[in-house]
Design an enzyme around this catalytic site. Structure first.
Site, PDB file in Angstrom:
ATOM      1  CD  GLU A 204      -2.950  -1.087   2.318  1.00 46.44           C
ATOM      2  OE1 GLU A 204      -4.053  -1.662   2.185  1.00 46.44           O
ATOM      3  OE2 GLU A 204      -2.637  -0.451   3.355  1.00 46.44           O
ATOM      4  CD  GLU A 363      -4.128  -5.756   2.976  1.00 45.68           C
ATOM      5  OE1 GLU A 363      -4.957  -5.067   3.621  1.00 45.68           O
ATOM      6  OE2 GLU A 363      -2.903  -5.541   2.999  1.00 45.68           O
TER       7      GLU A 363
END
Length: 760
Positions: A204, A363
């Protein structure tokens, strides 16, 4: 099956060879095609070829299923039980080592790979592939303490201290040195390991260091500006520095947009370039990590997890998608009635980033998270439905954060595949149910099939999303991405489904394009739009579209002014002022009705003239319109241009009014070259389901297959009729049996998903 979008290639510098192909991206400083009048995309870029990670199956194929695995956070005597439970649930891949730098390198001159060797070996022999992380998302404490110059700073000059994630500067040469050393160590040790089938770079990127105001960042920003503009005169012109006497005489005088005291407003083009700079330096850091591994281990695919939901899209992922071998995304559900719609909307954009190729859910959550103001759990059926909804939108991998729910730390109350309650729990049983469903889909040949496109593309633009956050616009309530979501949901409400495509990609094959609050358009963008309509396409342009160019300069001559008036010509309208409403103005009308029954509550363009070929579809009317001197002023206009038509929606509309406009006015080109989904369910309910189709070759069966995915959007039961194919997954639904074997009608309950297969 034809490619949905043109292939593209990597933008980061590297000696690694890649196939070249035309791919549209941002026009910022990139080479233009030889024919600027063409409707082709505005720039030529290169994109890494698509490569998908293998599983440890005999064929290497199958839908990937698993999650982030953090064995270093647990005693080693738990590991064998983890693998037992993974095998029982059907887990076939895990992302490993994402936050393990401190365990791998506990001191500057100490390395510990033994534990990682053991767990990779255990996983591999259990048939579980490893997506191995570069482990650089967060540095160990010794590095921060010994080299505090790697820590970023906020716009007030405050140091961002370690203790959370990504407390490092993307432009720090010190941090880069240690991060790349880690990458090389991992590649040397595991590059030939058969159980490691993919590389997961960082995690991320930009979560905590998207905006860095350090000295390293200042130096890098000056270099970036000089590379982009070439001369200081060009920068001054682009930034409009004559306003407020902000001219700079050399690139050494260029500053970051620091805090300037009070509520002072940053110069908008200055901030826009800082947004682009932040995107670019983080992407360059990713590429440096990727290439450090690729020099040693080039034969395994690389990815990093994007963060795309309609509440965030912090990077220009249309640009980042050039530099991964397969697209990955982290998505967490939005609580409330928009849950499924928001998931589909986000996934539609991710599917476009992937150019229609399969992509990876890196995710999502089995149930509640712990980082929102309201952390709702998932209801019965939503764990499986949400996961299969991602498959319905093009995903070929379903992973969660994380495998085992943590017992300590900041995310202890973030749900996991094995919750605090253990294997005797509804969540773990749901995980096992999902694993079985994914095996069924793998056996049926879903992997590798591609999402059928709609005939309508809603265009998304990262620059416009960043621009609508500016505090210098007529209204601070604009939000480009949310308007894209509202139009997407409006199409669903009308019983139709649109794609979402980045503005700089190739959308020329669509019948209709929609530009909701695409506030920033370059001259090249406007030419592409004009050529699209002239050739017979339809464009729908929203009320705050095309007000500024890529330098945040306002187009002159009336609104929308970009493209030197060409966009006004296409639309057949000219407006002179914006009428901004809001409840903050006591005693003033806060909404205005339209002659077609719609209502506007934020923004109305005061259209003062329409073209000869234009037809007014709706005007403002009523007492509130008269009070604002808008009574009878055109609000929605349809204009013939070339062989096509342009629709101008000169005010904000709510979802219901968008749906009615789509249903009643925009339905006459329903059957594009690839067909719309309306009609695939012959007598289906209007707007009550999401229905997608994936199709392609079943490599194992040697036949062309089609998969229909049907999900109800609301709480009530829905009956669908004449569904094609044989059911292979029936979750919370059943076939209606009236004694006629040829009847293909089903009742779908709340949180249901029906998946059918048709061999063609």
């Amino acid at each position: 099956m034809s490619q949905r979008f043109p292939e593209s290639s990597k933008s980061c510098d590297s000696s690694e060879p890649h196939e070249s192909s035309v791919f549209p991206t941002s026009s910022r400083g990139l080479k233009s095609p030889e024919s600027p009048e063409s409707s082709e995309p505005s720039t030529i870029r290169h994109r890494r070829p698509f490569r998908w990670p293998s599983l440890l199956t005999d064929s290497g194929r199958g839908i990937a299923f698993g999650g982030d695995y953090n064995p270093d956070q647990w005693p080693e005597d738990v590991w064998d039980d983890d693998i037992r439970l993974m095998t029982q649930a059907g887990v076939n891949t895990v992302a490993l080592g994402i936050f393990s730098w401190g365990r791998i390198q506990p001191a500057e001159d100490v390395w510990d790979f033994d534990w990682l060797d053991r767990i990779i070996d255990k996983l591999g022999h259990a048939g579980i592939a490893v997506d191995l992380a570069s482990a650089t998302a967060t540095a160990p404490q010794w590095l921060y303490q010994r080299y505090p110059e790697v820590l970023p700073r906020d716009r007030y000059g405050h140091v961002i201290n370690p203790g959370s994630r990504q407390a490092w500067r993307p432009t720090s040469p010190v941090f880069k040195k240690y991060a790349l050393a880690m990458c090389r160590k991992l590649a040397e040790r595991y590059g030939d390991n058969p159980f490691v089938t993919a590389w997961h770079m960082g995690n991320e990127y930009g979560w905590n260091n998207r905006y860095d105001f350090s000295d390293d960042s200042q130096r890098a920003f000056r270099t970036w500006c000089e590379r982009k503009y070439g001369t200081i005169e060009a920068l001054n012109e682009a930034w409009g520095t004559a306003f407020w006497s902000q001219q700079v005489q050399s690139f050494d005088e260029v500053l970051l947009p620091y805090h300037m005291g009070g509520d002072s407003m940053v110069n908008p083009p200055h901030w826009a370039d800082f947004e682009r700079f932040g995107n670019d330096v983080l992407r360059d850091f990713y590429c440096a990590e990727r290439d450090a591994i690729a020099e040693i281990c080039p034969d395994k695919p690389f990815t990093t997890n994007f963060m795309v939901s309609t509440d965030q899209c912090c990077m220009d992922y249309a640009d980042w998608a050039n530099d991964v071998d397969f697209v990955s995304n982290d998505h967490y559900f939005h609580e409330g009635e928009s849950h499924l719609d928001e998931l589909a909307c986000s996934d539609a954009l991710v599917d476009a980033f992937a150019l229609g190729k399969p992509w990876y859910v890196m995710e999502h959550s089995t149930s509640a998270v712990q980082w929102k103001p309201l952390n709702m759990r998932k209801r019965n059926g939503e764990l499986l439905r949400d996961s299969l909804a991602h498959v319905a939108m093009g995903a070929d991998a379903i992973s969660f954060f994380q495998w085992r729910q943590s017992r300590s730390g900041a995310e202890a109350f973030h749900s996991g595949m094995v919750p605090h309650a253990g294997e005797d729990s509804a969540v773990y049983r749901g995980v096992c149910e999902l694993g079985a469903a994914l095996r069924t889909l793998s056996d049926a040949g879903v992997q590798g099939t591609e999402l059928r496109r709609s005939d309508t593309a809603i265009l998304f633009h990262a620059d416009s999303e960043w621009a609508t956050r500016s505090q210098t616009l007529p209204s601070m309530k604009l939000n480009h991405w949310h308007d894209v979501r509202d139009w997407y949901r409006g199409y669903l409400d009308a019983g139709r489904r649109a794609d979402i495509v980045p503005l700089d990609y190739d959308w020329s094959g669509y019948a209709t394009i929609v530009l909701p609050t695409v506030i920033m358009l370059s001259d090249d963008h406007v030419r592409r739009i004009a050529d699209f309509v002239k050739a017979g396409g339809r464009v729908i342009v929203g009320y705050a579209t095309g007000l500024i160019d890529e330098h945040f300069h306002v187009g002159l001559g009336g609104y929308p002014g970009v493209g030197d008036g060409l966009l006004r010509d296409v639309l057949g309208v000219r407006s002179e002022e914006f009428n901004i409403l809001g409840a903050e103005a006591d005693g003033e009308p806060s909404e205005i009705t339209l002659s077609n029954g719609a209502t506007t509550r934020l923004w109305q363009n005061d259209v003062t003239s329409v073209g000869e070929r234009a037809r007014v579809i709706a005007t403002y009317q009523g007492a509130a319109a008269a009070d604002w001197e808008l009574d009878g002023v055109p609000a929605i206009v349809r204009n013939a241009y070339g062989e096509g038509e342009a629709w101008y929606v000169g005010c904000d509309l709510n979802r219901a009014d968008i749906a009615r406009l789509v249903r009643e006015q925009l339905g006459d080109v329903a059957d594009g070259p690839d067909g719309e989904l309306a009609g695939d369910i012959a007598d289906g309910p209007d707007g009550e389901v999401i229905h997608t189709v994936r199709e392609g070759a079943d490599q194992d069966a040697g036949e062309t297959v089609r998969f229909d995915f049907i999900m109800p959007r609301g709480k009530e039961d829905v009956v669908v009729h004449n569904v094609l194919g044989d059911p292979i997954v029936m979750h919370r639904c059943e076939k209606i049996n009236d004694g006629n074997a040829n009847v293909r009608d089903y009742v779908l309950h709340r949180n249901a998903i029906l998946i059918t297969r048709t061999a063609e």
